[in-house]
Design a protein around this motif. Structure first.
Motif, PDB file in Angstrom:
ATOM      1  N   MET A   1       0.889  -1.252  -0.003  1.00 57.50           N
ATOM      2  CA  MET A   1       0.179  -0.212  -0.123  1.00 57.50           C
ATOM      3  C   MET A   1       0.828   1.145   0.085  1.00 57.50           C
ATOM      4  SD  MET A   1      -3.213  -0.352  -0.420  1.00 57.50           S
ATOM      5  CE  MET A   1      -3.784   1.172   0.143  1.00 57.50           C
ATOM      6  N   GLY A   2       1.967   1.122  -0.174  1.00 53.52           N
ATOM      7  CA  GLY A   2       2.944   2.179  -0.073  1.00 53.52           C
ATOM      8  C   GLY A   2       2.969   3.274   0.924  1.00 53.52           C
ATOM      9  N   GLU A   3       2.800   4.598   0.701  1.00 52.38           N
ATOM     10  CA  GLU A   3       2.789   5.645   1.756  1.00 52.38           C
ATOM     11  C   GLU A   3       1.484   5.679   2.334  1.00 52.38           C
ATOM     12  OE1 GLU A   3       5.057   9.258   0.935  1.00 52.38           O
ATOM     13  OE2 GLU A   3       5.209   8.531  -1.170  1.00 52.38           O
ATOM     14  N   ALA A   4       0.390   4.937   1.678  1.00 49.14           N
ATOM     15  CA  ALA A   4      -0.963   5.219   2.434  1.00 49.14           C
ATOM     16  C   ALA A   4      -0.938   4.425   3.652  1.00 49.14           C
ATOM     17  CB  ALA A   4      -1.958   4.814   1.334  1.00 49.14           C
ATOM     18  N   ALA A   5      -0.208   3.133   3.689  1.00 47.57           N
ATOM     19  CA  ALA A   5      -0.417   2.191   4.956  1.00 47.57           C
ATOM     20  C   ALA A   5       1.060   1.416   4.696  1.00 47.57           C
ATOM     21  CB  ALA A   5      -1.569   1.261   4.731  1.00 47.57           C
ATOM     22  N   PRO A   6       1.991   2.232   5.152  1.00 48.05           N
ATOM     23  CA  PRO A   6       3.497   1.454   5.049  1.00 48.05           C
ATOM     24  C   PRO A   6       3.364   0.356   6.129  1.00 48.05           C
ATOM     25  CG  PRO A   6       3.530   3.824   5.625  1.00 48.05           C
ATOM     26  CD  PRO A   6       2.192   3.519   5.697  1.00 48.05           C
ATOM     27  N   VAL A   7       4.400  -0.405   6.071  1.00 50.69           N
ATOM     28  CA  VAL A   7       4.717  -1.616   6.900  1.00 50.69           C
ATOM     29  C   VAL A   7       4.721  -1.324   8.503  1.00 50.69           C
ATOM     30  CG1 VAL A   7       6.172  -3.404   7.522  1.00 50.69           C
ATOM     31  CG2 VAL A   7       5.784  -2.811   5.156  1.00 50.69           C
ATOM     32  N   GLY A   8       4.055  -1.900   9.256  1.00 53.16           N
ATOM     33  CA  GLY A   8       3.965  -1.270  10.501  1.00 53.16           C
ATOM     34  C   GLY A   8       2.762  -0.580  10.849  1.00 53.16           C
ATOM     35  N   THR A   9       1.685  -0.147  10.084  1.00 49.42           N
ATOM     36  CA  THR A   9       0.747   0.564  10.313  1.00 49.42           C
ATOM     37  C   THR A   9      -0.277  -0.362  10.818  1.00 49.42           C
ATOM     38  OG1 THR A   9       1.150   2.164   8.356  1.00 49.42           O
ATOM     39  CG2 THR A   9      -1.094   1.988   9.129  1.00 49.42           C
ATOM     40  N   LEU A  10      -1.103   0.424  11.930  1.00 47.83           N
ATOM     41  CA  LEU A  10      -2.023  -0.204  12.540  1.00 47.83           C
ATOM     42  C   LEU A  10      -3.374  -0.150  11.942  1.00 47.83           C
ATOM     43  CD1 LEU A  10      -2.985  -1.952  15.087  1.00 47.83           C
ATOM     44  CD2 LEU A  10      -3.182   0.147  16.301  1.00 47.83           C
ATOM     45  N   VAL A  11      -3.964  -1.071  11.240  1.00 46.60           N
ATOM     46  CA  VAL A  11      -5.256  -1.013  10.613  1.00 46.60           C
ATOM     47  C   VAL A  11      -6.502  -1.174  11.472  1.00 46.60           C
ATOM     48  CG1 VAL A  11      -6.513  -1.469   8.803  1.00 46.60           C
ATOM     49  CG2 VAL A  11      -4.373  -1.523   8.490  1.00 46.60           C
TER      50      VAL A  11
ATOM     51  N   LEU B   1       2.410   2.437  14.659  1.00 50.54           N
ATOM     52  CA  LEU B   1       2.185   1.749  16.094  1.00 50.54           C
ATOM     53  C   LEU B   1       1.789   0.244  15.931  1.00 50.54           C
ATOM     54  CD1 LEU B   1       1.071   2.481  18.726  1.00 50.54           C
ATOM     55  CD2 LEU B   1      -1.287   2.571  17.954  1.00 50.54           C
ATOM     56  N   GLY B   2       1.750  -0.254  14.596  1.00 44.24           N
ATOM     57  CA  GLY B   2       1.785  -1.638  14.801  1.00 44.24           C
ATOM     58  C   GLY B   2       3.070  -2.339  15.104  1.00 44.24           C
ATOM     59  N   TRP B   3       4.157  -1.690  14.602  1.00 42.15           N
ATOM     60  CA  TRP B   3       5.479  -2.217  15.256  1.00 42.15           C
ATOM     61  C   TRP B   3       5.406  -2.595  16.822  1.00 42.15           C
ATOM     62  CZ3 TRP B   3       8.471  -4.027  11.720  1.00 42.15           C
ATOM     63  CH2 TRP B   3       8.427  -3.540  10.339  1.00 42.15           C
ATOM     64  N   LEU B   4       4.957  -1.711  17.400  1.00 46.25           N
ATOM     65  CA  LEU B   4       4.647  -1.877  19.004  1.00 46.25           C
ATOM     66  C   LEU B   4       3.984  -3.295  19.184  1.00 46.25           C
ATOM     67  CD1 LEU B   4       5.338  -1.075  21.766  1.00 46.25           C
ATOM     68  CD2 LEU B   4       3.211   0.343  21.776  1.00 46.25           C
ATOM     69  N   PHE B   5       2.671  -3.256  18.342  1.00 46.95           N
ATOM     70  CA  PHE B   5       1.957  -4.591  18.466  1.00 46.95           C
ATOM     71  C   PHE B   5       2.796  -5.974  18.225  1.00 46.95           C
ATOM     72  CE2 PHE B   5      -0.941  -1.698  18.835  1.00 46.95           C
ATOM     73  CZ  PHE B   5      -2.196  -2.109  19.444  1.00 46.95           C
ATOM     74  N   ARG B   6       3.548  -5.914  17.143  1.00 49.76           N
ATOM     75  CA  ARG B   6       4.280  -6.770  16.543  1.00 49.76           C
ATOM     76  C   ARG B   6       5.492  -7.152  17.625  1.00 49.76           C
ATOM     77  NH1 ARG B   6       6.166  -6.611  10.641  1.00 49.76           N
ATOM     78  NH2 ARG B   6       6.974  -8.647  11.146  1.00 49.76           N
ATOM     79  N   ALA B   7       6.052  -6.330  18.491  1.00 48.72           N
ATOM     80  CA  ALA B   7       7.263  -6.452  19.303  1.00 48.72           C
ATOM     81  C   ALA B   7       6.608  -6.598  20.624  1.00 48.72           C
ATOM     82  CB  ALA B   7       8.001  -4.934  19.551  1.00 48.72           C
TER      83      ALA B   7
END
Length: 294
Positions: A63-73, A145-151
């Motif tokens: 999804m590029g800049e709209a939802a980069p890796v680590g985005t919380l959806v 914020l999704g990075w925090l959930f993954r970590a």
């Protein structure tokens, strides 16, 4: 009558042991603030889940800049009739059970069939979605914020391990310093495993007899500079796509890319200060106050 000369006293207090420590006003206010914020977050989560909401963490750069890796959806249920071309939607397919995609709608058939594509993908997804496939539409896309959930699993295990290993120490300064250092080590290990700060993914390659043109995308939180050995340089932010041309290949026909953090001076200052936080906390915990006679 005898007189005794008063001798000025000076020295240091012994290190405080655990127990008998009265909470200061600042500590009490901090504890209450954390408790209130945690209560509000739990209440919001309960309302969200009670409304049929679901949450996901973006793990691919499609999804590029709209939802980069680590985005919380954060998704809420939605009907196909309420969707329009250009909307972002989350869905599942029978081709990959258990995998949830979040892509943009590029077309809707008269009979309600939905066609999607990732913003950074060159081809349309090879399926037609129906209401059964639709998981929901995002009410929020929260970057990073999704990075925090993954970590979270790594951080929880590391915190528990540090707590157990430092429990035998009764000296408050030693115990607190070890826990601060251990927490910094846990965060560093999680960052090493997940690579949330700097990461480059190659989307496609177009080769010729003497060069390669590669399409790459940044999937890390920090802006980066990508240098192609024997080629050009591109600067990318999280989710941005770039193209590099490499004219010098190895004997086996491979090419090399080097990525480095590309921060401005204020960004570097902020990063250095952030890295010094554990050291400052240890120095504050171990600070020794001198006792002087009045």
């Amino acid at each position: 009558m005898s007189q005794t000369t008063a001798i000025p006293l000076s020295g240091t207090l012994s290190r405080p042991l655990l127990g008998g420590h009265a909470a200061t006003r600042t500590e009490s206010m901090t504890a209450w603030t954390v408790a209130v914020v945690a209560g509000l977050l739990l209440a919001a989560a309960a309302v969200f889940l009670g409304s049929g909401g679901r949450w996901f963490v973006v793990e691919t750069p499609s999804m590029g800049e709209a939802a980069p890796v680590g985005t919380l959806v954060l998704d809420l249920p939605v009907t196909v009739s309420s969707l329009a071309v250009g909307d972002v939607v989350s869905f599942e397919t029978s081709a990959n059970p258990g995998v949830t995609y979040t892509h943009r709608i590029i077309a809707i058939d008269p009979d309600g069939g939905v066609h999607t594509r990732g913003d950074a993908n060159g081809a349309t997804d090879p399926w037609t979605l129906t209401q059964e496939n639709i998981v929901g539409a995002p009410i929020a896309l929260v970057p990073h914020l999704g990075w925090l959930f993954r970590a979270a699993p790594l951080l929880m295990i590391g915190t528990l391990l540090i707590w157990v290993l430092t429990s035998p120490f009764t000296d408050r300064v030693t115990r607190s310093s070890l826990r601060i250092a251990g927490s910094a080590l846990t965060v560093s290990y999680a960052a090493f495993v997940l690579k949330p700060f700097v990461n480059i993914t190659t989307i496609s390659n177009e080769s010729s007899p003497h060069s390669v043109e590669a399409t790459i995308i940044s999937s890390g939180m920090f802006p980066v500079r990508v240098d192609a050995h024997g080629g050009n340089t591109v600067h990318l932010v999280d989710g941005e796509v770039g193209r590099v041309t490499i004219d010098e290949l190895t004997k086996t026909g491979h090419y090399q890319l080097t990525s480095n953090i590309d921060l401005d001076p204020m960004g570097w200052v902020f990063l250095i200060v952030l890295c010094l936080v554990p050291l400052v906390c240890c120095l504050m915990v171990g600070r020794v106050e001198t006792v002087r006679a009045e």
